[in-house]
Design an enzyme around this catalytic site. Structure first.
Site, PDB file in Angstrom:
ATOM      1  N   ALA A  66      35.366  42.602  33.529  1.00 51.53           N
ATOM      2  CA  ALA A  66      34.803  43.847  34.041  1.00 51.53           C
ATOM      3  C   ALA A  66      34.291  44.679  32.874  1.00 51.53           C
ATOM      4  CB  ALA A  66      35.857  44.617  34.824  1.00 51.53           C
ATOM      5  N   GLY A 112      37.795  39.974  35.834  1.00 46.65           N
ATOM      6  CA  GLY A 112      37.010  40.027  37.053  1.00 46.65           C
ATOM      7  C   GLY A 112      36.140  38.816  37.260  1.00 46.65           C
ATOM      8  N   GLU A 115      38.368  36.284  38.750  1.00 43.24           N
ATOM      9  CA  GLU A 115      38.665  36.754  40.103  1.00 43.24           C
ATOM     10  C   GLU A 115      37.500  36.486  41.052  1.00 43.24           C
ATOM     11  OE1 GLU A 115      41.762  40.393  39.721  1.00 43.24           O
ATOM     12  OE2 GLU A 115      39.916  40.642  38.552  1.00 43.24           O
ATOM     13  N   GLU A 135      44.180  41.092  31.566  1.00 47.14           N
ATOM     14  CA  GLU A 135      44.301  42.523  31.843  1.00 47.14           C
ATOM     15  C   GLU A 135      45.535  43.180  31.222  1.00 47.14           C
ATOM     16  OE1 GLU A 135      41.614  41.035  35.192  1.00 47.14           O
ATOM     17  OE2 GLU A 135      43.283  40.274  33.996  1.00 47.14           O
TER      18      GLU A 135
END
Length: 260
Positions: A66, A112, A115, A135
């Site tokens: 991200a 992300g 994900e 993360e």
């Protein structure tokens, strides 16, 4: 439709969505998530699209995570809203699409990015792919479904280790874990995804959409997956695809599914 951060192309029943932010290693920011939602939604509604492939531009990254600069100063409330909105717009949305979605993972798929790949119906990877959920090294946890989908795919123990160590695994390890279905060279990646898409397109798109719903039901709390399977199985009997498929079988010919 013209997008700023992604590219789309539809050919021979396949819509390929390419995340195109090479200077940011294709990192997901708010605008890219919104564009991806629009592109997936458009492809899913397009009668000419039978399979969707999502990949990243360049040779370095699928999605390297991200865009941290967008949320580094967020409050508790804003952080919760970020995760909820992202899951609704993209990750849960992709998982529940009626059109099959293949992630062609080239290079880094971190945070992300992993994900997003896990939200797709299955994954193929290039041999230079690296995957992980880093993360906790930033003082946060995966917020786009990573803590839920990774254990479903690789098991609780392996998922816990990957999340806690913030480590990366290579493509071969991902294959051994069952996180990806195939590993090939970077040059072979999209051709492989397209080859698999071709096999999918020989079958009933209506039946496939019902199979997706039935399989996903097994992973939803409070939902009886067996009951959903029974309902979707029964619903197939009212489709034109079922009539064509069974008739073709009995007549010993190749089925020509109308997709209805």
């Amino acid at each position: 439709m013209n997008y700023e951060n992604i590219l789309t192309a539809t050919q021979n029943g396949i819509t390929t969505i390419t995340i195109n932010r090479p200077s940011k290693l294709n990192a997901l920011n708010k605008a890219t998530i919104e564009e991806l939602h629009e592109a997936f939604d458009t492809a899913n509604k397009d009668e000419n699209t039978k399979v969707i492939i999502v990949t990243g531009s360049g040779e370095k990254a699928f999605v390297a995570g991200a865009d941290i600069s967008e949320f580094a100063n967020f409050s508790v409330e804003n952080g919760g809203k970020l995760a909820a909105k992202g899951q609704e717009l993209l990750f849960d949305f992709v998982e529940n699409l009626s059109t099959p979605v293949i992630a062609a993972v080239n290079g880094f798929a971190l945070g992300g990015g992993l994900e997003l790949a896990m939200a797709c119906h299955f994954r193929v990877a290039s041999d230079n792919a690296k995957m992980g959920l880093p993360e906790v090294s930033l003082g946060v946890i995966p917020g786009y479904g990573g803590t839920q989908r990774l254990p479903q795919l690789v098991g609780k123990g392996r998922a816990m280790e990957l999340v806690m160590t913030a480590g990366m695994i290579d493509a071969q390890t991902a294959l051994n874990y069952g996180l990806v279905n195939h590993v090939v060279s970077q040059e072979e990646l999209l051709p492989l995804a397209e080859k698999i898409a071709g096999k999918i397109m020989r079958n009933s798109s209506v039946a496939i959409s019902k199979a997706i719903k039935a399989v996903n039901a097994n992973y939803k709390d409070g939902i009886d997956g067996f009951k959903v399977e029974i309902e979707q199985f029964g619903a197939c009997f009212g489709t034109e695809d079922f009539k064509e498929g069974t008739t073709a079988f009995l007549e010993k010919r190749k089925a020509d599914f109308p997709g209805k």
